[in-house]
Design an enzyme around this catalytic site. Structure first.
Site, PDB file in Angstrom:
ATOM      1  CE  LYS A 156       6.451  -8.404  15.333  1.00 35.17           C
ATOM      2  NZ  LYS A 156       4.885  -9.061  14.721  1.00 35.17           N
TER       3      LYS A 156
ATOM      4  CG  ASP B  81      18.420  -9.215   5.942  1.00 34.83           C
ATOM      5  OD1 ASP B  81      19.495  -9.199   5.770  1.00 34.83           O
ATOM      6  OD2 ASP B  81      18.154 -10.414   5.563  1.00 34.83           O
TER       7      ASP B  81
ATOM      8  CG  HIS C 147       1.578 -11.894  11.041  1.00 32.32           C
ATOM      9  ND1 HIS C 147       0.305 -11.344  12.365  1.00 32.32           N
ATOM     10  CD2 HIS C 147       1.909 -10.784  10.916  1.00 32.32           C
ATOM     11  CE1 HIS C 147       1.166 -10.858  12.606  1.00 32.32           C
ATOM     12  NE2 HIS C 147       2.259 -10.636  12.410  1.00 32.32           N
TER      13      HIS C 147
END
EC number: 4.1.1.23
Length: 265
Positions: free
Chosen positions: A93, A96, A61
């Site tokens: 993740k 959109d 991340h």
């Protein structure tokens, strides 16, 4: 779930990045993905160098790193991936519309498409998310890239189940080369239609049952019995009081033994 070996699957897989991953899993005898949520590059690199020999995949991340830079974070990470023979999965993740995720994937501070072998996305916005990310990959690099769809999550109260999961699987069917599998708690089928999806399962623990923030853990044997291919382990490898080298080998062996049991070896 698949009873074929990783090597058999590697040789037949339509996705170059999935084939590469399955092959190195066979060579290193590991199906362990290390999820290393730390907030500085130095912590990350130290853990990666220690755990590198035991993993097939590193899950990052990068947006939680306070000192991220290409020169000091991405470059040494790629060098360690080559040294220890593992792939990199940026757990972004995406969620959109296609054009926006394409820009998020290729641009901004992180330029994920340039360095992450694999990333992931929610199915909530529809098939355009796959198209946008694939275009981004093709326009950025000649290196093979792969996408995982988030079909199920390991957190308590997750809404990712039932019809949502089924819809996400349908989206995955839109692209056999780029969508390589799922973040899921069980097998997602597809073999009768010619798909060989990799199932990567978070929330795996040999000791803990959960945490105060809703994470729920399952054992290694449990997740392999329901179809996982790769176990994603985080705090079980490096939490306070745990030795990453010892835990890396412990989880590697547990995962490998469970895989051998499933394929009948």
């Amino acid at each position: 779930m698949s009873s074929a070996s990783y090597l058999q699957r590697a040789e037949a897989h339509p996705s170059p990045v999935a084939s590469k991953l399955l092959k190195l899993m066979h060579e290193k005898k590991t199906n362990l993905c290390a999820s290393l949520d730390v907030t500085t590059t130095s912590e990350l690199l130290k853990l990666v160098d220690t755990l590198g020999p035991y993993i097939c995949l590193l899950k990052t991340h990068v947006d939680i790193l306070s000192d991220f830079s290409f020169e000091n974070t991405v470059k040494p990470l790629k060098e360690m991936a080559a040294k220890h023979n593992f792939l990199i999965f940026e757990d972004r993740k995406f969620a959109d519309i296609g054009n926006t995720v394409k820009l998020q994937y290729t641009s901004g501070v992180y330029k994920i498409a340039e360095w992450a072998d694999i990333t992931n996305a929610h199915g909530v916005t529809g098939q355009g998310i796959v198209t946008g990310l694939k275009q981004g990959a093709e326009e950025t690099t000649n290196e093979p890239r792969g996408l995982l769809m988030l079909a199920e999550l390991s957190s308590k109260g997750s809404l990712a189940h039932g019809e949502y999961t089924k819809g996400t699987v349908d989206i995955a069917k839109s692209d056999k080369d780029f969508v390589i599998g799922f973040i899921a708690q069980k097998d997602m089928g597809g073999r009768d239609e010619g798909f060989d999806w990799l199932i990567m399962t978070p929330g795996v623990g040999l000791d803990d049952k959960g945490d105060a923030l809703g994470q729920q853990y399952r054992t290694v044997d449990e997740v392999f019995s329901t179809g996982t291919d790769i176990i994603i382990v985080g705090r079980g490898l490096f939490a306070k009081g745990r030795d990453p080298k010892t835990e890396g080998e412990r989880y590697r062996k547990a995962g490998w033994d469970a895989y051998l049991k499933r394929i009948g070896n």
